[in-house]
Scaffold this motif. Structure first.
Motif, PDB file in Angstrom:
ATOM      1  N   THR A 158       0.825  -1.210   0.000  1.00  0.00           N
ATOM      2  CA  THR A 158       0.000   0.000   0.000  1.00  0.00           C
ATOM      3  C   THR A 158       0.855   1.254   0.000  1.00  0.00           C
ATOM      4  O   THR A 158       0.532   2.229  -0.690  1.00  0.00           O
ATOM      5  CB  THR A 158      -0.957  -0.018   1.213  1.00  0.00           C
ATOM      6  N   ILE A 159       1.948   1.242   0.742  1.00  0.00           N
ATOM      7  CA  ILE A 159       2.835   2.410   0.800  1.00  0.00           C
ATOM      8  C   ILE A 159       3.340   2.756  -0.600  1.00  0.00           C
ATOM      9  O   ILE A 159       3.308   3.913  -1.012  1.00  0.00           O
ATOM     10  CB  ILE A 159       4.008   2.160   1.775  1.00  0.00           C
ATOM     11  N   LYS A 194      -0.082   9.361  -5.451  1.00  0.00           N
ATOM     12  CA  LYS A 194       0.093  10.768  -5.054  1.00  0.00           C
ATOM     13  C   LYS A 194       0.916  11.534  -6.073  1.00  0.00           C
ATOM     14  O   LYS A 194       0.648  12.700  -6.342  1.00  0.00           O
ATOM     15  CB  LYS A 194       0.767  10.873  -3.681  1.00  0.00           C
ATOM     16  N   GLN A 195       1.913  10.873  -6.634  1.00  0.00           N
ATOM     17  CA  GLN A 195       2.812  11.538  -7.570  1.00  0.00           C
ATOM     18  C   GLN A 195       2.419  11.337  -9.028  1.00  0.00           C
ATOM     19  O   GLN A 195       3.062  11.879  -9.924  1.00  0.00           O
ATOM     20  CB  GLN A 195       4.246  11.041  -7.355  1.00  0.00           C
ATOM     21  N   LEU A 246      11.591  -1.869  -1.174  1.00  0.00           N
ATOM     22  CA  LEU A 246      10.698  -0.808  -0.699  1.00  0.00           C
ATOM     23  C   LEU A 246      11.457   0.512  -0.582  1.00  0.00           C
ATOM     24  O   LEU A 246      11.017   1.546  -1.081  1.00  0.00           O
ATOM     25  CB  LEU A 246      10.086  -1.183   0.650  1.00  0.00           C
ATOM     26  N   LEU A 247      12.624   0.472   0.044  1.00  0.00           N
ATOM     27  CA  LEU A 247      13.427   1.687   0.210  1.00  0.00           C
ATOM     28  C   LEU A 247      13.913   2.223  -1.124  1.00  0.00           C
ATOM     29  O   LEU A 247      13.943   3.448  -1.337  1.00  0.00           O
ATOM     30  CB  LEU A 247      14.604   1.409   1.144  1.00  0.00           C
ATOM     31  N   GLN A 248      14.284   1.338  -2.049  1.00  0.00           N
ATOM     32  CA  GLN A 248      14.710   1.778  -3.374  1.00  0.00           C
ATOM     33  C   GLN A 248      13.580   2.502  -4.093  1.00  0.00           C
ATOM     34  O   GLN A 248      13.789   3.565  -4.688  1.00  0.00           O
ATOM     35  CB  GLN A 248      15.176   0.584  -4.215  1.00  0.00           C
ATOM     36  N   CYS A 249      12.385   1.950  -4.026  1.00  0.00           N
ATOM     37  CA  CYS A 249      11.230   2.582  -4.682  1.00  0.00           C
ATOM     38  C   CYS A 249      10.942   3.947  -4.076  1.00  0.00           C
ATOM     39  O   CYS A 249      10.736   4.926  -4.803  1.00  0.00           O
ATOM     40  CB  CYS A 249       9.993   1.696  -4.565  1.00  0.00           C
ATOM     41  N   MET A 307      11.345   7.612  -5.944  1.00  0.00           N
ATOM     42  CA  MET A 307      10.216   8.526  -6.083  1.00  0.00           C
ATOM     43  C   MET A 307      10.432   9.832  -5.329  1.00  0.00           C
ATOM     44  O   MET A 307       9.583  10.711  -5.363  1.00  0.00           O
ATOM     45  CB  MET A 307       8.931   7.845  -5.605  1.00  0.00           C
ATOM     46  N   GLY A 308      11.553   9.936  -4.614  1.00  0.00           N
ATOM     47  CA  GLY A 308      11.855  11.160  -3.893  1.00  0.00           C
ATOM     48  C   GLY A 308      11.111  11.308  -2.581  1.00  0.00           C
ATOM     49  O   GLY A 308      11.005  12.411  -2.038  1.00  0.00           O
ATOM     50  N   CYS A 309      10.610  10.223  -2.071  1.00  0.00           N
ATOM     51  CA  CYS A 309       9.878  10.244  -0.802  1.00  0.00           C
ATOM     52  C   CYS A 309      10.886  10.418   0.346  1.00  0.00           C
ATOM     53  O   CYS A 309      11.821   9.632   0.473  1.00  0.00           O
ATOM     54  CB  CYS A 309       9.097   8.943  -0.642  1.00  0.00           C
TER      55      CYS A 309
END
Length: 74
Positions: free
Chosen positions: A13-14, A21-22, A59-62, A66-68
């Motif tokens: 979901t994250i 959102k982007q 997850l961290l790579q994504c 995405m600049g999160c």
């Protein structure tokens, strides 16, 4: 197919929420990942996220691609 654990569902979901959102498609995510040195095919990314079965590193790579910079966990 085995049901996702609550943690797997949350990770899935994250990524999807951040993409929405982007306004990022899986093709866009593939390009963004490639820009940070992560080479994945678009179908592989779509399948990983769709299954909800991926590593914390992915997850961290994504999120980084995405600049999160912040992530609400509640």
């Amino acid at each position: 197919m085995a049901e996702l654990t609550p943690w797997e569902q949350k990770a899935k979901t994250i990524i999807r929420v951040e993409m929405t959102k982007q306004g990022i498609s899986y093709k866009d995510l593939q390009s963004k990942l490639a820009a940070i040195g992560v080479v994945e095919e678009e179908p592989a990314i779509r399948n990983k996220v769709g299954r909800g079965k991926f590593s914390a590193a992915f997850l961290l790579q994504c999120l980084a691609a995405m600049g999160c910079t912040t992530l609400p966990l509640s």
